[in-house]
Scaffold this active site. Structure first.
Site, PDB file in Angstrom:
ATOM      1  N   HIS A 123      20.669 -17.704 -19.961  1.00  0.00           N
ATOM      2  CA  HIS A 123      20.434 -18.662 -18.756  1.00  0.00           C
ATOM      3  C   HIS A 123      19.806 -19.875 -19.229  1.00  0.00           C
ATOM      4  CE1 HIS A 123      21.175 -15.690 -15.990  1.00  0.00           C
ATOM      5  NE2 HIS A 123      20.211 -15.314 -15.528  1.00  0.00           N
ATOM      6  N   CYS A 137      14.789 -13.046 -14.064  1.00  0.00           N
ATOM      7  CA  CYS A 137      15.107 -13.445 -15.295  1.00  0.00           C
ATOM      8  C   CYS A 137      14.924 -14.990 -15.722  1.00  0.00           C
ATOM      9  CB  CYS A 137      16.469 -12.841 -15.727  1.00  0.00           C
ATOM     10  SG  CYS A 137      17.697 -13.316 -14.470  1.00  0.00           S
TER      11      CYS A 137
END
Length: 367
Positions: free
Chosen positions: A253, A158
């Site tokens: 993120h 990810c």
């Protein structure tokens, strides 16, 4: 399309599995008809298996709620109930690798979120905007294993979603990158549930996530690689040095990125040219108008204090890379801050986009 493709979710009771079930509700192409998890959940209705641990916020989709959870360790249970499966398994890597192969052997393609097969050289690790050509390796994968209809395709880690599309867009525009320094500030949802204990996370930053730095530095080379003689050969560069940290953010993120171009100074792009490259970037998912594809894969913001996870992670349905603070770098050439939604683009919705690409390219036609 007149009929939706019936699909299964392996690891359906976990955080990523729940996200798959939620995001596939009312999908125009796919319908969840099969859910599987660990033996302790097998035999329960899905709504009961996740009753005290539904983490998505919305209600459990009605269509999946009444499905009986099957044992994910028994691929035979899926036969006749779904055409392919999304894998969100949380097990030992070797066990996942063997189990995904067992589904493929039974003629059930696996679109995986797991890391077990990311380094298998005949398994494509897809970011559809970047390496859709890697689908060419699937036929060789099937030939190698003697699989008729089954195959395995995976998505990358990810954290890579924060910088891979900006990097690729620059490379495609004729501005190759020689070296990068990446520091990630990764959300707690990336650790799954129950994840990092709250006492370790509140008022704190954890400067280590096991295995993340290796993934960040190496997976990009496979994604940028080429298909040669039925396998994926890694690109030679860029060289990446990373530091991966866990921060007290739920979703999203963030990464700070410093890049050095592999060009003479006179040939390096200006900040204005870099922004033009990014904001004009589109690729195969946009050309095919895949349902989960963002219209604008890369979004550039000009505020001094953006991107921010709470404000920007849902940009383009959570599928965009949002970039801000593009500026000169005193050590390399330029630096910027980038953000991506780790449980959407970086996990379930990224996996769904992979499946949409596979369908559009005909890989599900004869299931």
């Amino acid at each position: 399309m007149s009929e939706k493709i019936p699909v299964g979710v392996l690891g359906a009771t976990g955080m990523v599995g729940q996200r798959y079930v939620h995001l596939l509700e009312n999908h125009p192409w796919f319908e969840v008809t099969y859910v599987a998890a660990s033996p302790r959940s097998a035999g329960k209705l899905y709504k009961d298996a996740v009753a005290n641990r539904w983490l998505i916020g919305a209600d459990i989709p009605a269509g999946a709620a009444e499905l009986t959870v099957q044992d994910a360790n028994d691929p035979a249970k899926a036969a006749g109930k779904c055409k392919f499966v999304f894998s969100a398994l949380e097990m030992d890597k070797e066990a996942i690798k063997a189990l995904e192969a067992a589904y493929a052997e039974r003629g059930i393609p696996v679109v995986s979120n797991a890391s077990a097969n990311r380094w298998t050289d005949d398994v494509p690790m897809l970011i559809p905007e970047i390496n859709s050509s890697h689908l060419d390796v699937i036929r060789e994968q099937q030939k190698h294993h003697g699989w008729d209809k089954g195959f395995i395709a995976v998505k990358p880690n990810c954290s890579l979603q924060t910088y891979m599309m900006p990097l690729y867009a620059l490379q495609q525009a004729g501005y190759p990158v020689k070296r990068m320094i990446v520091t990630t500030l990764q959300a707690v949802s990336g650790a799954g549930y129950p994840g990092v204990p709250s006492f370790d996370m509140i008022d704190n930053i954890v400067p280590y996530i096991g295995g993340e730095e290796e993934k960040t530095e190496k997976e990009c080379l496979k994604i940028l690689g080429t298909v040669q003689d039925g396998r994926i050969v890694n690109a030679a560069g860029p060289v990446v040095s990373s530091t991966c940290t866990r921060v007290p953010v739920i979703d999203g993120h963030t990464a700070t990125v410093n890049i050095e171009f592999d060009l003479k100074d006179a040939d390096k792009p200006s900040l204005e040219e870099i922004e033009r490259v990014w904001t004009s970037f589109t690729s195969v998912p946009q050309e095919l108008r895949l349902p989960s594809a963002p219209e604008h894969p890369i979004v550039v913001r000009h505020e001094d204090n953006r991107p921010q996870p709470r404000r920007d992670r849902e940009t383009e349905k959570g599928m965009a890379c949002v970039i801000g603070r593009l500026r000169p770098c005193n050590v390399f050439d330029v630096k910027f801050v980038a953000l991506s939604h780790n449980t959407k683009r970086g996990a379930a919705l990224g996996g769904i986009l992979n499946a949409e690409l596979l369908k559009a390219k005909g890989f599900f036609d004869n299931l």
